[in-house]
Design a protein around this motif. Structure first.
Motif, PDB file in Angstrom:
ATOM      1  N   VAL A  39      74.563  84.655 150.832  1.00 50.42           N
ATOM      2  CA  VAL A  39      75.430  85.078 151.924  1.00 50.42           C
ATOM      3  C   VAL A  39      76.850  84.629 151.616  1.00 50.42           C
ATOM      4  N   VAL A  40      77.789  85.562 151.647  1.00 51.50           N
ATOM      5  CA  VAL A  40      79.198  85.253 151.375  1.00 51.50           C
ATOM      6  C   VAL A  40      80.047  85.761 152.535  1.00 51.50           C
ATOM      7  N   TYR A  41      81.202  85.140 152.720  1.00 52.60           N
ATOM      8  CA  TYR A  41      82.122  85.463 153.812  1.00 52.60           C
ATOM      9  C   TYR A  41      83.457  85.868 153.195  1.00 52.60           C
ATOM     10  N   ARG A  42      83.996  87.031 153.596  1.00 53.43           N
ATOM     11  CA  ARG A  42      85.250  87.520 153.043  1.00 53.43           C
ATOM     12  C   ARG A  42      86.128  88.095 154.157  1.00 53.43           C
ATOM     13  N   ARG A  43      87.409  87.773 154.098  1.00 51.66           N
ATOM     14  CA  ARG A  43      88.376  88.413 154.983  1.00 51.66           C
ATOM     15  C   ARG A  43      88.643  89.836 154.502  1.00 51.66           C
ATOM     16  N   PHE A  44      89.102  90.673 155.420  1.00 48.24           N
ATOM     17  CA  PHE A  44      89.378  92.049 155.019  1.00 48.24           C
ATOM     18  C   PHE A  44      90.567  92.116 154.072  1.00 48.24           C
ATOM     19  N   THR A  45      91.539  91.227 154.241  1.00 44.23           N
ATOM     20  CA  THR A  45      92.668  91.211 153.314  1.00 44.23           C
ATOM     21  C   THR A  45      92.205  90.897 151.895  1.00 44.23           C
ATOM     22  N   GLU A  46      91.219  90.013 151.763  1.00 44.03           N
ATOM     23  CA  GLU A  46      90.671  89.707 150.441  1.00 44.03           C
ATOM     24  C   GLU A  46      89.956  90.923 149.861  1.00 44.03           C
ATOM     25  N   ILE A  47      89.215  91.628 150.709  1.00 42.13           N
ATOM     26  CA  ILE A  47      88.487  92.811 150.235  1.00 42.13           C
ATOM     27  C   ILE A  47      89.479  93.880 149.779  1.00 42.13           C
ATOM     28  N   TYR A  48      90.576  94.020 150.495  1.00 42.94           N
ATOM     29  CA  TYR A  48      91.564  95.044 150.130  1.00 42.94           C
ATOM     30  C   TYR A  48      92.265  94.682 148.830  1.00 42.94           C
ATOM     31  N   GLU A  49      92.566  93.396 148.599  1.00 40.76           N
ATOM     32  CA  GLU A  49      93.166  92.969 147.337  1.00 40.76           C
ATOM     33  C   GLU A  49      92.201  93.219 146.177  1.00 40.76           C
ATOM     34  N   PHE A  50      90.926  92.933 146.397  1.00 42.53           N
ATOM     35  CA  PHE A  50      89.915  93.241 145.380  1.00 42.53           C
ATOM     36  C   PHE A  50      89.907  94.728 145.068  1.00 42.53           C
ATOM     37  N   HIS A  51      90.013  95.549 146.099  1.00 40.06           N
ATOM     38  CA  HIS A  51      89.990  97.000 145.940  1.00 40.06           C
ATOM     39  C   HIS A  51      91.198  97.478 145.129  1.00 40.06           C
ATOM     40  N   LYS A  52      92.372  96.936 145.371  1.00 39.39           N
ATOM     41  CA  LYS A  52      93.572  97.356 144.644  1.00 39.39           C
ATOM     42  C   LYS A  52      93.470  97.000 143.157  1.00 39.39           C
ATOM     43  N   ILE A  53      92.976  95.800 142.862  1.00 31.09           N
ATOM     44  CA  ILE A  53      92.831  95.391 141.467  1.00 31.09           C
ATOM     45  C   ILE A  53      91.797  96.267 140.756  1.00 31.09           C
ATOM     46  N   LEU A  54      90.715  96.607 141.458  1.00 32.28           N
ATOM     47  CA  LEU A  54      89.691  97.470 140.871  1.00 32.28           C
ATOM     48  C   LEU A  54      90.276  98.828 140.508  1.00 32.28           C
ATOM     49  N   LYS A  55      91.147  99.365 141.337  1.00 29.23           N
ATOM     50  CA  LYS A  55      91.791 100.645 141.036  1.00 29.23           C
ATOM     51  C   LYS A  55      92.712 100.531 139.833  1.00 29.23           C
ATOM     52  N   GLU A  56      93.405  99.404 139.697  1.00 29.94           N
ATOM     53  CA  GLU A  56      94.286  99.218 138.550  1.00 29.94           C
ATOM     54  C   GLU A  56      93.485  99.097 137.253  1.00 29.94           C
ATOM     55  N   MET A  57      92.298  98.503 137.328  1.00 31.13           N
ATOM     56  CA  MET A  57      91.479  98.340 136.135  1.00 31.13           C
ATOM     57  C   MET A  57      90.887  99.670 135.667  1.00 31.13           C
ATOM     58  N   PHE A  58      90.631 100.583 136.599  1.00 31.50           N
ATOM     59  CA  PHE A  58      90.019 101.870 136.266  1.00 31.50           C
ATOM     60  C   PHE A  58      90.873 102.998 136.870  1.00 31.50           C
ATOM     61  N   PRO A  59      92.038 103.277 136.262  1.00 32.22           N
ATOM     62  CA  PRO A  59      92.950 104.280 136.853  1.00 32.22           C
ATOM     63  C   PRO A  59      92.374 105.692 136.859  1.00 32.22           C
ATOM     64  N   ILE A  60      91.564 106.034 135.838  1.00 30.56           N
ATOM     65  CA  ILE A  60      91.001 107.390 135.808  1.00 30.56           C
ATOM     66  C   ILE A  60      90.019 107.566 136.961  1.00 30.56           C
ATOM     67  N   GLU A  61      89.110 106.596 137.089  1.00 28.29           N
ATOM     68  CA  GLU A  61      88.119 106.675 138.172  1.00 28.29           C
ATOM     69  C   GLU A  61      88.756 106.503 139.540  1.00 28.29           C
ATOM     70  N   ALA A  62      89.960 105.912 139.599  1.00 24.27           N
ATOM     71  CA  ALA A  62      90.662 105.769 140.884  1.00 24.27           C
ATOM     72  C   ALA A  62      91.457 107.014 141.248  1.00 24.27           C
ATOM     73  N   GLY A  63      91.531 107.985 140.326  1.00 23.69           N
ATOM     74  CA  GLY A  63      92.247 109.224 140.601  1.00 23.69           C
ATOM     75  C   GLY A  63      93.738 109.128 140.426  1.00 23.69           C
ATOM     76  N   ASP A  64      94.219 108.079 139.753  1.00 26.58           N
ATOM     77  CA  ASP A  64      95.671 107.941 139.572  1.00 26.58           C
ATOM     78  C   ASP A  64      96.206 108.967 138.594  1.00 26.58           C
ATOM     79  N   ILE A  65      95.409 109.373 137.636  1.00 25.54           N
ATOM     80  CA  ILE A  65      95.845 110.370 136.658  1.00 25.54           C
ATOM     81  C   ILE A  65      95.554 111.776 137.164  1.00 25.54           C
ATOM     82  N   ASN A  66      94.346 111.984 137.625  1.00 27.38           N
ATOM     83  CA  ASN A  66      93.958 113.280 138.197  1.00 27.38           C
ATOM     84  C   ASN A  66      93.137 113.002 139.450  1.00 27.38           C
ATOM     85  N   PRO A  67      93.658 113.363 140.626  1.00 27.77           N
ATOM     86  CA  PRO A  67      92.924 113.056 141.866  1.00 27.77           C
ATOM     87  C   PRO A  67      91.508 113.623 141.901  1.00 27.77           C
TER      88      PRO A  67
END
Length: 408
Positions: A39-67
């Motif tokens: 069981v882990v506890y996370r704030r939503f701000t932490e989850i959103y920061e995780f989400h942004k970094i994940l998009k930067e790591m995988f720009p193609i899958e994040a749709g940054d190159i082609n939506p």
């Protein structure tokens, strides 16, 4: 063993905390490849920061190159002022987000960034102390998985139980207990394993080792259902006590009483007895998931097998005996057979219709009275036709005729 990875992430709910200031944290149950559950506890701000970094790591899958190539799920940005209503509304979004994460390609769903984010932190093990002015308020997601504002009526106060004996844990997901320990129950599983927390410890505990503080009886135990629910044994079990039932894998039975300690009362023919609920499953459900749970923990011990158990209550728990279960079950089955047996009300006569088109009348076996017979009206005597005036005059005497003529 191979590299670690996450099998499943489930959102349990959220907590409203007041230290150091009011904020909200989401509660996740993370199931790893070794079948351990954390069981882990996370704030939503932490989850959103995780989400942004994940998009930067995988720009193609994040749709940054082609939506059109985007497969990483969307996540709305946090608000400046985080209120409880926003925390409630995000539960459905986070449930879908976590499910989508686990469905991504392995290079994303098993990347170090994702695994590190959902690993247990020291802060996850540090529970609120009793010295705090106000303890956190816990809000859990409904069991059907459909979270809505109408389902959440207020904070869920965790129930407090007491350990009746010492318990030594047998796996890393369990929590050891000393007799007299007081724990808060976070989740009550039908398997008889309850997820509890106590000071700085969390883990699964057999419900048979716990008792309520106010009464020896478990108020949430449902009533017996002698109609029965069909289940199938997914693991063989040999009865260790006289009031238990032995089953082979694949045998079909009926469950007539689901007790919270994980030992259900089942029926096979006219025989009833206890059987571990972890070894039962409804037809059509995921068999692999149930078998993984069996390998992880196994069936919990029964209350009758606990040695040196000490209760703070003077009277023992109220439990029906197997003789009572068997007698009531046989009585119910006999009544059901009578209702199923075709029996016309009269020899050669069709069954009477139940009022308002409800089908054939069930008869006195169902506890209903027969419909009243329709009464026929008695025939009235025929009224003779009224005679004509000429006929009346012909039948009168001469003196009567003269009187009538003089009167006219």
């Amino acid at each position: 063993m191979g590299d670690p990875f996450i099998r499943h992430i489930a959102l349990l709910g959220f907590e409203k905390r007041f230290v150091p200031s009011q904020h909200y944290v989401y509660i996740f149950l993370v199931k790893w490849q070794d079948l351990s559950e954390k069981v882990v506890y996370r704030r939503f701000t932490e989850i959103y920061e995780f989400h942004k970094i994940l998009k930067e790591m995988f720009p193609i899958e994040a749709g940054d190159i082609n939506p059109e190539n985007r497969i990483i799920p969307h996540l709305p940005a946090p608000r400046w002022f985080d209120r409880q209503r926003a925390a409630e509304n995000r539960q459905g979004t986070l449930t879908e987000y976590c499910s989508a994460l686990m469905g991504l390609p392995v290079k994303i769903s098993r990347c170090p960034h994702l695994l590190d984010f959902f690993r247990v932190r020291p802060s996850d093990l540090k529970l609120p102390t009793d010295s705090q002015v106000k303890r956190p308020e816990t809000y859990l997601v409904p069991r059907d998985g459909k979270s809505s504002i109408a389902d959440i009526t207020g904070p869920i106060i965790l129930q407090t139980y007491r350990a009746i004996a010492d318990y030594e844990k047998t796996s890393g997901t369990e929590m050891a207990l000393d007799s007299g320990d007081v724990v808060d129950v976070v989740e009550k599983s039908e398997s008889g394993w309850w997820f509890c927390q106590m000071k700085t410890k969390r883990g699964w505990v057999p419900a048979s080792y716990l008792e309520p503080l106010d009464s020896p009886d478990e108020a949430e135990d449902p009533e017996p259902n002698y109609a029965g629910e069909p289940y199938v044994a997914i693991k063989a079990y040999t009865a260790a006590l006289e009031d238990e039932v032995s089953l082979e894998e694949g045998e079909a039975i009926e469950v007539i009483h689901k007790l919270l300690d994980g030992w259900w009362v089942i029926r096979r023919g006219d025989v009833t007895g206890y059987f571990p609920s972890m070894y039962l499953q409804k037809a059509g459900q995921d068999l692999a998931q149930a078998q993984r749970q069996i390998k992880s923990r196994g069936a919990p011990p029964r209350r009758s097998s606990i040695r040196n158990a000490h209760s703070i209550h003077q009277r023992s728990r109220k439990r029906l005996s197997q003789d009572t279960y068997r007698r009531n079950s046989v009585r119910f089955l006999q009544q059901r057979r009578r209702l199923a047996r075709p029996g016309p009300p009269g020899a050669g006569s069709p069954p009477r219709e139940c009022p308002r088109g409800l089908g054939a009348w069930p008869g006195p076996e169902a506890g209903l009275r027969e419909p009243p017979q329709t009464r026929r009206a008695k025939p009235q005597p025929a009224v003779p036709p009224r005679p004509s005036a000429d006929l009346i005059l012909n039948r009168c005497s001469e003196s009567t005729k003269r009187k009538l003529a003089s009167a006219v």
